[in-house]
Design a protein around this motif. Structure first.
Motif, PDB file in Angstrom:
ATOM      1  N   THR A  19       0.732   1.521   0.103  1.00 28.76           N
ATOM      2  CA  THR A  19       0.791   2.380   1.280  1.00 28.76           C
ATOM      3  C   THR A  19      -0.613   2.599   1.833  1.00 28.76           C
ATOM      4  OG1 THR A  19       0.506   4.413   0.020  1.00 28.76           O
ATOM      5  CG2 THR A  19       2.771   3.604   0.289  1.00 28.76           C
ATOM      6  N   GLY A  20      -0.690   3.232   2.979  1.00 26.76           N
ATOM      7  CA  GLY A  20      -1.992   3.571   3.546  1.00 26.76           C
ATOM      8  C   GLY A  20      -2.815   4.432   2.600  1.00 26.76           C
ATOM      9  N   LYS A  21      -2.160   5.379   1.944  1.00 28.91           N
ATOM     10  CA  LYS A  21      -2.865   6.245   0.990  1.00 28.91           C
ATOM     11  C   LYS A  21      -3.390   5.457  -0.206  1.00 28.91           C
ATOM     12  CE  LYS A  21      -0.693  10.640   2.110  1.00 28.91           C
ATOM     13  NZ  LYS A  21       0.116  11.763   1.621  1.00 28.91           N
ATOM     14  N   ASP A  22      -2.654   4.436  -0.646  1.00 24.85           N
ATOM     15  CA  ASP A  22      -3.131   3.586  -1.741  1.00 24.85           C
ATOM     16  C   ASP A  22      -4.433   2.888  -1.357  1.00 24.85           C
ATOM     17  OD1 ASP A  22      -0.936   4.167  -3.407  1.00 24.85           O
ATOM     18  OD2 ASP A  22       0.245   2.512  -2.572  1.00 24.85           O
ATOM     19  N   ILE A  24      -6.586   3.881   0.951  1.00 19.79           N
ATOM     20  CA  ILE A  24      -7.633   4.899   1.077  1.00 19.79           C
ATOM     21  C   ILE A  24      -8.203   5.250  -0.294  1.00 19.79           C
ATOM     22  CG2 ILE A  24      -8.058   7.328   1.661  1.00 19.79           C
ATOM     23  CD1 ILE A  24      -6.031   6.928   3.991  1.00 19.79           C
ATOM     24  N   GLU A  25      -7.338   5.468  -1.271  1.00 18.11           N
ATOM     25  CA  GLU A  25      -7.781   5.835  -2.619  1.00 18.11           C
ATOM     26  C   GLU A  25      -8.626   4.754  -3.272  1.00 18.11           C
ATOM     27  OE1 GLU A  25      -4.318   6.832  -4.895  1.00 18.11           O
ATOM     28  OE2 GLU A  25      -3.836   8.554  -3.623  1.00 18.11           O
ATOM     29  N   PHE A  31     -12.407  11.443   0.272  1.00 19.23           N
ATOM     30  CA  PHE A  31     -11.529  11.506   1.446  1.00 19.23           C
ATOM     31  C   PHE A  31     -11.069  12.937   1.674  1.00 19.23           C
ATOM     32  CE2 PHE A  31      -7.140  11.147   3.248  1.00 19.23           C
ATOM     33  CZ  PHE A  31      -7.513  10.695   4.510  1.00 19.23           C
ATOM     34  N   GLU A  33      -8.468  14.799   4.089  1.00 24.05           N
ATOM     35  CA  GLU A  33      -7.387  14.559   5.044  1.00 24.05           C
ATOM     36  C   GLU A  33      -7.247  15.721   6.018  1.00 24.05           C
ATOM     37  OE1 GLU A  33      -2.625  13.440   5.054  1.00 24.05           O
ATOM     38  OE2 GLU A  33      -3.686  13.638   3.167  1.00 24.05           O
ATOM     39  N   HIS A  35      -4.791  17.603   8.995  1.00 24.06           N
ATOM     40  CA  HIS A  35      -3.357  17.770   9.247  1.00 24.06           C
ATOM     41  C   HIS A  35      -3.110  18.430  10.590  1.00 24.06           C
ATOM     42  CE1 HIS A  35      -1.928  16.744   5.205  1.00 24.06           C
ATOM     43  NE2 HIS A  35      -3.043  17.290   4.792  1.00 24.06           N
ATOM     44  N   VAL A  47      -1.833   9.206   8.501  1.00 22.75           N
ATOM     45  CA  VAL A  47      -2.785   9.843   7.598  1.00 22.75           C
ATOM     46  C   VAL A  47      -4.168   9.641   8.210  1.00 22.75           C
ATOM     47  CG1 VAL A  47      -3.768   9.838   5.281  1.00 22.75           C
ATOM     48  CG2 VAL A  47      -1.351   9.330   5.600  1.00 22.75           C
ATOM     49  N   GLU A  64       1.601   5.490   7.087  1.00 23.95           N
ATOM     50  CA  GLU A  64       2.500   5.536   5.939  1.00 23.95           C
ATOM     51  C   GLU A  64       3.864   5.076   6.408  1.00 23.95           C
ATOM     52  OE1 GLU A  64       2.050   6.833   2.453  1.00 23.95           O
ATOM     53  OE2 GLU A  64       0.143   6.071   3.188  1.00 23.95           O
TER      54      GLU A  64
END
Length: 66
Positions: A19-22, A24-25, A31, A33, A35, A47, A64
């Motif tokens: 995913t996009g978060k994967d 990024i991590e 990071f 984030e 909201h 995200v 995502e």
């Protein structure tokens, strides 16, 4: 649709795909984030925030699966 094309579509829609978060991590550090917006609520499909990329501050935006 050819079998090869169908296999590509199936792979793109897989739940096991990162995913996009994967990303990024695994690419950025620190990071933070962000909201929501001024008039509408938070969209979980987008995200965004700031992070460090090799000690350089960058803006990060990822999608995502919705």
């Amino acid at each position: 649709m050819t079998e090869k094309t169908f296999d590509r579509v199936k792979a793109a829609r897989s739940n096991h795909r990162p995913t996009g978060k994967d990303y990024i991590e695994n690419i950025f550090t620190d990071f933070c984030e962000f909201h929501g917006g001024r008039r509408v609520k938070d969209d979980p499909a987008i995200v965004g925030g700031i992070a460090l990329l090799e000690k350089m501050p960058v803006t990060v935006i990822a999608i995502e699966k919705g």
